[in-house]
Scaffold this active site. Sequence first.
Site, short mmCIF file in Angstrom:
data_model
loop_
_atom_site.label_atom_id
_atom_site.label_comp_id
_atom_site.label_asym_id
_atom_site.label_seq_id
_atom_site.Cartn_x
_atom_site.Cartn_y
_atom_site.Cartn_z
N GLU A 192 55.91 75.93 -39.20
CA GLU A 192 54.89 77.00 -39.12
C GLU A 192 55.42 78.28 -39.75
O GLU A 192 54.67 79.04 -40.39
CB GLU A 192 54.50 77.26 -37.67
CG GLU A 192 53.86 76.09 -36.96
CD GLU A 192 52.67 75.51 -37.71
OE1 GLU A 192 51.90 76.28 -38.30
OE2 GLU A 192 52.54 74.27 -37.72
N ASN A 221 45.94 78.63 -32.29
CA ASN A 221 45.79 78.16 -33.67
C ASN A 221 44.80 77.01 -33.81
O ASN A 221 43.95 77.02 -34.71
CB ASN A 221 47.16 77.73 -34.23
CG ASN A 221 47.04 77.25 -35.67
OD1 ASN A 221 46.59 77.99 -36.54
ND2 ASN A 221 47.43 76.01 -35.93
C1 LIG Z 1 41.29 80.84 -39.43
C2 LIG Z 1 42.73 81.23 -39.13
C3 LIG Z 1 43.10 82.56 -39.17
C4 LIG Z 1 44.44 82.93 -38.91
N1 LIG Z 1 44.78 84.25 -38.98
C5 LIG Z 1 46.08 84.62 -38.77
C6 LIG Z 1 46.48 85.98 -38.87
O1 LIG Z 1 45.69 86.87 -39.19
N2 LIG Z 1 47.79 86.28 -38.61
C7 LIG Z 1 48.71 85.32 -38.27
O2 LIG Z 1 49.88 85.66 -38.04
N3 LIG Z 1 48.35 84.02 -38.20
C8 LIG Z 1 47.07 83.65 -38.44
N4 LIG Z 1 46.73 82.32 -38.34
C9 LIG Z 1 47.78 81.32 -38.10
C10 LIG Z 1 48.00 80.94 -36.64
O3 LIG Z 1 46.79 80.65 -36.01
C11 LIG Z 1 48.73 82.00 -35.82
O4 LIG Z 1 49.85 82.49 -36.51
C12 LIG Z 1 49.20 81.32 -34.52
O5 LIG Z 1 48.07 81.04 -33.73
C13 LIG Z 1 50.15 82.16 -33.81
O6 LIG Z 1 50.47 81.62 -32.57
P1 LIG Z 1 51.99 81.51 -32.11
O7 LIG Z 1 52.69 82.79 -32.36
O8 LIG Z 1 52.00 80.97 -30.73
O9 LIG Z 1 52.51 80.45 -33.17
P2 LIG Z 1 53.68 79.38 -33.15
O10 LIG Z 1 53.04 78.04 -33.13
O11 LIG Z 1 54.69 79.65 -32.12
O12 LIG Z 1 54.31 79.56 -34.61
C14 LIG Z 1 55.38 80.49 -34.88
C15 LIG Z 1 54.95 81.50 -35.91
O13 LIG Z 1 54.65 80.85 -37.14
C16 LIG Z 1 53.57 81.53 -37.77
N5 LIG Z 1 52.45 80.59 -37.89
C17 LIG Z 1 52.06 79.65 -37.01
N6 LIG Z 1 51.02 78.95 -37.48
C18 LIG Z 1 50.75 79.46 -38.70
C19 LIG Z 1 49.78 79.16 -39.70
N7 LIG Z 1 48.89 78.17 -39.55
N8 LIG Z 1 49.76 79.92 -40.81
C20 LIG Z 1 50.66 80.92 -41.00
N9 LIG Z 1 51.61 81.24 -40.09
C21 LIG Z 1 51.65 80.52 -38.96
C22 LIG Z 1 53.18 82.71 -36.89
O14 LIG Z 1 53.84 83.86 -37.35
C23 LIG Z 1 53.68 82.26 -35.54
O15 LIG Z 1 53.95 83.32 -34.65
C24 LIG Z 1 45.40 81.93 -38.60
C25 LIG Z 1 45.00 80.59 -38.56
C26 LIG Z 1 43.68 80.24 -38.82
C27 LIG Z 1 43.28 78.79 -38.77
#
Ligand SMILES: Cc1cc2nc3c(=O)[nH]c(=O)nc-3n(C[C@H](O)[C@H](O)[C@H](O)COP(=O)(O)OP(=O)(O)OC[C@H]3O[C@@H](n4cnc5c(N)ncnc54)[C@H](O)[C@@H]3O)c2cc1C
Length: 467
Positions: free
Chosen positions: A276, A343
Amino acid sequence: MQHRLVWFRDDLRVNDNAALSAALDCQSDVVISAIFLTADLDWKDFHYGRNRLYYTEQLLRSLSVQLAALGINLEVVRLDSYRAQVAWVADYCESRSVTDLYLNQEYQWNERIRDHQILERLPDVAVHTYVDRVLLQPGTVLTGDNRYYSVFSPFKRRWLSIYQERATRPFDVDGRSRESVKPNTWDPICNRPDSDLSLFPKTEADAHASLDEFVAKRLKDYEMNRNNPSVLGTSRLSGALARGLLSPRQCVRAAEHALNLPIWEFPNHAFSWINELIWRDFYQHLLVGFPKLSKNKAFRSETECLRWRNDPSDIDAWKKGRTGIPIVDAGMRELVATGWMHNRVRMVVAQFLTKNLLCDWRIGETHFMEYLVDSDLGSNNGGWQWSASTGTDAAPYFRVFNPVSQGETHDPNADYVTQFIPELASVPVKRRHSPWTATLPDRYPAPIVDLKSSRQRAIDAFKELKS
Ligand SMILES: Cc1cc2nc3c(=O)[nH]c(=O)nc-3n(C[C@H](O)[C@H](O)[C@H](O)COP(=O)(O)OP(=O)(O)OC[C@H]3O[C@@H](n4cnc5c(N)ncnc54)[C@H](O)[C@@H]3O)c2cc1C
């Protein structure tokens, strides 16, 4: 005498901050100052919401205290635009005899133009720029014929092979003692958020505590739990990463430390978290490789001709969490209540808006920007264009998520939908993802679209593009 100026952006931390660490690497007689500049009108145009701004304000308060202990004064200045930022920095450097400017790179188009203009306006100041937001610098992960990748899997393979050679380690804060100063005060850049932001760490210490807890307790089950929105299966560090309270280097380092292995030797269950972070890098690299992504354009130009319906009442129901499809409504209500959304649910609500309701992805992208604490052009645009099948490496247009089966698979006990839609508590658990098959509670709407026919309508609209 040297005067070093550090310009903070979305890198609001002291530890492992490449620009700050370089500025601090000097004798104690060097003057070091720090600034954070807003661009209120530009930010309004980019749909920065109150949640993001309020969170930024909280992080600035804690940063200014940390910097003051290092003898650095943080000035927070309200300006209208990036153009005004360039002029302000030029004046500041001239009037205060700044010799060196330190900044971490940003990758969106407008920010890159601004930083280019700064270089031109300051021929007599040494401008030092650093790679800080990403693990590998955009432009270093390229195809055999030197192009930016537009597909994730080959990007990841290349990324990993380069990373094995060039893994960067977190930067230290220079330990030389400096006389502390009194932290500055300023008028808040935002007084109140739209949502309850208690989920997000507000200080570096909080963020590290969350990161350490995640890698110690949840990383091992990440692969199993990451898609279930009713359990705390992911790190929830996206706000901290987006605003730079944590760096991706620190995340990798913490995971490597917990497993006592370099990431390329991680077992699959733990590597999927690193994956991710690589997606996150991928989307920043795309911003540099394909500037049109910063300009409201679809990656696949042909999809600009798609006949979106953009029905105002559908859009309103989607935003309010009143579409009658529980997993969609729970996600949209989670977003407004907390400034964050899981996500898996982001993908589901995005596909529902762009496919079942056939609404332009830019409508959803804007709404997310307005509410998400972690709002980030690269990841948000990437996620929306993936879901809408208009982007790089996007979901094929004919594979439309069924939100009912998504809910049943990933929220099997319907705990998540019941948390955000308490009126569904009267529906038997097995029917909570399709409450219209039981007795609908008074306060919950019937579905605003038929899932089967609206899916076909989307597929037909995409097929029409081909012909
Ligand atoms: C329609 C849509 C819009 C989104 N908008 C954003 C946004 O504006 N900002 C944002 O940071 N993320 C965005 N994401 C990606 C993702 O949904 C979030 O980063 C994630 O939900 C963060 O949760 P977490 O910190 O628990 O992630 P974890 O699962 O713990 O992942 C660790 C880190 O990896 C990065 N990450 C994780 N998944 C993704 C992904 N699919 N794409 C890019 N980076 C990722 C994040 O920085 C996250 O904190 C989006 C996804 C979708 C489908």
